[in-house]
Design an enzyme around this catalytic site. Structure first.
Site, PDB file in Angstrom:
ATOM      1  CG  ASP A 217      -0.764   2.513   3.466  1.00  0.00           C
ATOM      2  OD1 ASP A 217      -1.075   1.583   2.873  1.00  0.00           O
ATOM      3  OD2 ASP A 217       0.002   2.537   4.294  1.00  0.00           O
TER       4      ASP A 217
ATOM      5  CG  ASP B  71       5.249  -2.014   3.890  1.00  0.00           C
ATOM      6  OD1 ASP B  71       5.208  -0.938   3.431  1.00  0.00           O
ATOM      7  OD2 ASP B  71       4.228  -2.359   4.686  1.00  0.00           O
TER       8      ASP B  71
HETATM    9  C1  GLA Z   1       1.791   0.502   5.623  1.00  0.00           C
HETATM   10  C2  GLA Z   1       2.699   1.319   4.458  1.00  0.00           C
HETATM   11  C3  GLA Z   1       3.745   1.802   4.908  1.00  0.00           C
HETATM   12  C4  GLA Z   1       3.320   2.837   6.039  1.00  0.00           C
HETATM   13  C5  GLA Z   1       2.656   2.212   7.106  1.00  0.00           C
HETATM   14  C6  GLA Z   1       2.048   3.015   8.074  1.00  0.00           C
HETATM   15  O1  GLA Z   1       2.352  -0.619   5.821  1.00  0.00           O
HETATM   16  O2  GLA Z   1       3.133   0.376   3.233  1.00  0.00           O
HETATM   17  O3  GLA Z   1       4.742   2.497   4.117  1.00  0.00           O
HETATM   18  O4  GLA Z   1       2.896   3.865   5.615  1.00  0.00           O
HETATM   19  O5  GLA Z   1       1.476   1.420   6.485  1.00  0.00           O
HETATM   20  O6  GLA Z   1       1.142   2.510   8.977  1.00  0.00           O
END
Ligand code: GLA
Length: 747
Positions: free
Chosen positions: A487, A557
């Site tokens: 990420d 997300d």
């Molecule tokens: C980001 C990712 C999510 C999750 C969060 C965790 O927003 O896109 O899928 O992994 O971080 O903090």
């Protein structure tokens, strides 16, 4: 290597006398030449294939328009009136240049003149920089130019594939001088097209609503999209298409351009006063200043052009095939992707071993193969996005038995294990920062902004990258994950590298992303069996280059089915379902608050790398059964959806949407029809399919038998036949965001 041959049977045809270059695979032609006297490159044509002529002079169209002249006493030597391949700065063109070099004297005028060319089999290997590969079906033409005012050389590479309507370009600057030159702009490619009669299509958005499609007619002047965030960004995908105004999803011409790069990018579309359209892509020149030292090269990322006369779907097929066959690592091109359960939306930061195992058991029951432990497993009781990023050591408070114990229990369930990292994030309460404060990106004497409460590791510093590599290796060797989610949750602000000297601060952004690629390369070389999924707050670093290292990416997300429909539709313009992470989540949806049917959430997620991220312990028995079936369906359609041709269909009701994937042999297809808001007392809905064999008889959902021509020309009736059971119609519940799947099988 073949030097200077002229053959009609080749993908690259060269006329030595007229110095014309014609790349063609029988579907597309890309033609340019060296301008006599000026010795610079002139663009002639890109589009549907044309005959290879020995001499293109009968295509000459030089009007002696007004303007400044490059050469005395000739009315046709103004670059403003010529279409160029790689436009130069500061002379008679007056449009945006593809490159700009600052000489030690301070002036910026260069004159790159044609020198020679080579033709090689395959495509260039750009090392750690992502590039098209496995290109046995390609040839590359490299044109070398030399600057009149220095010993700087410029090589323009053009790769053409025998069976893909794609042209890959990039530029390489080489300094054979003893002085340092500053590259202030170094684009990957530029293309001048003779008209402006196009619609411009781009994919734009924001966090949680990435890559929505925008289509508007071109207008005079310069338009630009891009990113100066240090990542591709949620806002503008690097893709640009020019489609003729009447081009639809299945009909008409379109030209696409995108960039294989994950850092700051810039795409410009410039319509000049003569109606010539210049499209250009490359590293953003905002805050770019590369010191090209003696003996060094600067390699630009690859620009990927595509042409289709089969509408926008045809353009997408070209990109999808390129990504699946020539970008994704071979190891991951064919194997079935695991169905995963990710604990993020199920638990967020609030978990312990027991909670995770209960989730895993429930996931196993609905057919998941992979358990992914997301953010929050490290640091000290990380219950929010503050603090403790950078040390990557397991949190003893949340997992007192250790990570190994959890992983063993997961594996005892006969599930694979995956883990989340955010290698680039750094907070000041870590040992990493305390030991190496200079590894934090930014000038410590100035205010530094935070992003999601974090700073960033200076990935322009190879020592910092190596340290992160060692930290990740330690965890990987301990628990041997089958999957890693990488990420990246913030953009670069206050760019400054403590590692680089004062004169090299214009290199930070590019060096940073090259550091990211280096870490990816080291990890994927050492652990070829780990499936990497890239992520940046969802789809904030979603580009061709990322797929070179990570075969899939978290698309957004936003897991709301209605929003996902739009995101995945836009994303599909360039990227195939195989690379789009798509999960089923709970309702009301955590991002939009919307309630959509479970069936629709599963149907939409099936057109991607499928998984779940919600608290499955809250499911009713009936819902669990529904999801069990959804997992089975994903397996059933996996090979079709991952390897077939994806089409965006155009339902008779424009408020609805439909996707279709057909196998390459046209024997099998799956269609997802999406209704949007329900309409009372509505009319008849039809859906014309595409990509089928007109003479083939097909069976639809094992009932109706229709020929391919009937399905494509008359279409599938979406409204049902209630004749003689009218009461059923009146008792049928209406539902917003309903969807239907159709399987079409040749019989
Ligand atoms: C980001 C990712 C999510 C999750 C969060 C965790 O927003 O896109 O899928 O992994 O971080 O903090």
């Amino acid at each position: 290597m073949k030097q200077g041959a002229f053959s009609l049977n080749n993908l690259i045809n060269v006329n030595e006398q007229t110095r014309e270059f014609h790349l063609t695979n029988g579907h597309i032609s890309y033609i340019f030449r060296v301008m006599p006297e000026l010795n610079q490159l002139e663009s002639v044509y890109f589009g549907k294939a044309v005959h290879v002529q020995k001499d293109l002079h009968n295509l000459d169209e030089y009007e002696p328009g007004s303007g400044c002249q490059q050469l005395p006493k000739t009315g046709i030597a103004s670059l403003e009136h010529r279409r160029q391949e790689y436009p130069t700065y500061g002379t008679t063109d007056f449009r945006k240049p593809a490159f700009e070099i600052k000489y030690p004297s301070g002036d910026k005028i260069s004159a790159f003149k044609y020198l020679d060319y080579t033709i090689e089999a395959g495509a260039p290997d750009l090392g750690v920089m992502p590039h098209v590969r496995y290109a046995q079906n390609a040839q590359t033409l490299s044109i070398r130019l030399k600057d009149n005012y220095s010993k700087l050389y410029l090589t323009l590479n053009y790769t053409i594939f025998s069976d893909l309507d794609i042209i890959v370009r990039n530029a390489v600057f080489e300094n054979q001088d003893s002085k340092t030159y500053s590259l202030l702009a170094a684009k990957s490619a530029s293309l001048d097209l003779p008209t402006a009669n196009y619609d411009l299509i781009t994919l734009n958005g924001a966090w949680a609503r990435e890559r929505h499609v925008n289509r508007t007619p071109l207008r005079p002047g310069l338009q630009e999209i891009g990113s100066i965030r240090g990542a591709t960004g949620h806002i503008h995908d690097p893709f640009v298409a020019l489609a003729q105004p009447n081009t639809t999803q299945n009909l008409g011409e379109a030209i696409g351009m995108t960039l294989m790069y994950s850092g700051n990018h810039q795409e410009s579309i410039d319509v000049n006063t003569y109606g010539v359209t210049r499209i250009m892509t490359g590293i953003s020149d905002a805050d770019f200043n590369w010191k090209l030292e003696a003996g060094k090269k600067f390699i630009t990322p690859q620009a990927v052009f595509s042409y289709s006369d089969r509408g926008l779907n045809g353009l997408s097929h070209n990109y999808h095939d390129l990504i699946r066959q020539h970008i994704i690592n071979k190891e991951w091109q064919t194997p079935q992707r695991p169905v995963l359960i990710n604990n993020w939306e199920a638990t967020y930061y609030d978990f312990n071993e027991e909670k995770l195992l209960t989730l895993a058991k429930n996931a196993k029951e609905i057919g998941c193969d992979l358990f992914v432990l997301d953010d929050g497993w490290f640091g000290h009781s990380r219950m929010s996005d503050t603090g403790y990023m950078g040390d990557w050591e397991v949190d003893p408070a949340k997992l007192p038995n250790g990570l190994d114990h959890l992983v063993k229990k997961i594996r005892d369930l006969d599930m694979k294990f995956g883990i989340w990292f955010e290698p680039e994030a750094l907070s000041m309460d870590t040992k990493l920062y305390q030991d190496h404060p200079d590894w934090l990106l930014g000038n410590p004497n100035k205010h530094l902004s935070q992003g999601r409460n974090q700073y960033l590791v200076d990935f322009a510093n190879p020592d910092a990258v190596e340290a992160l590599y060692q930290k990740m290796v330690k965890i990987i060797d301990q628990v041997h994950p089958d999957y890693i989610k990488w990420d990246m949750n913030r953009n670069i602000t206050e760019p400054y590298s403590n590692y680089l000297s004062a004169d090299k601060q214009g290199e930070v952004f590019h060096r940073y992303i090259m550091g990211v690629y280096r870490l990816y390369q080291k990890l994927t070389n050492k652990y070829p069996n780990i499936l990497f999924e890239s992520c940046a707050g969802g789809g904030g670093r979603f580009d061709l280059a990322m797929f070179y290292y990570a075969p899939q990416a978290w698309t957004s997300d936003d897991t709301d089915a209605y929003e996902r429909w739009q995101i995945q539709t836009g994303t599909s313009y360039v990227y195939p379902p195989a690379v789009m992470g798509a999960h089923v989540s709970i309702v009301p949806n955590h991002q939009t608050g919307r309630i959509t049917p479970l069936k629709t959430r599963a149907n939409i997620a099936m057109f991607g790398s499928f998984g779940y991220e919600f608290d499955l312990t809250k499911l009713s028995t009936q819902e669990k059964e529904e999801l069990k079936q959804a997992t089975k369906r994903f397996h059933q359609f996996h090979d079709l959806i991952f390897n077939g041709d994806f089409y965006r269909l155009e339902p008779s009701n424009p408020k609805h949407g439909a996707w279709q994937v057909s196998s390459k042999d046209k024997k099998h297809a799956v269609v997802c029809y999406f209704y949007g808001l329900s309409e009372p007392n509505h009319g008849y809905y039809h859906l014309k399919l595409t990509g089928l064999d007109p003479d083939q008889l097909y069976e639809v959902n094992d009932k109706r038998r229709l020929y391919g021509d009937e399905l494509m020309n008359i279409g599938l009736p979406l409204t049902e036949d209630y004749h003689k059971h009218e009461d059923d119609y009146w008792s049928k519940p209406m539902m917003d965001f309903d969807s239907k799947l159709f399987e079409i099988k040749a019989i």
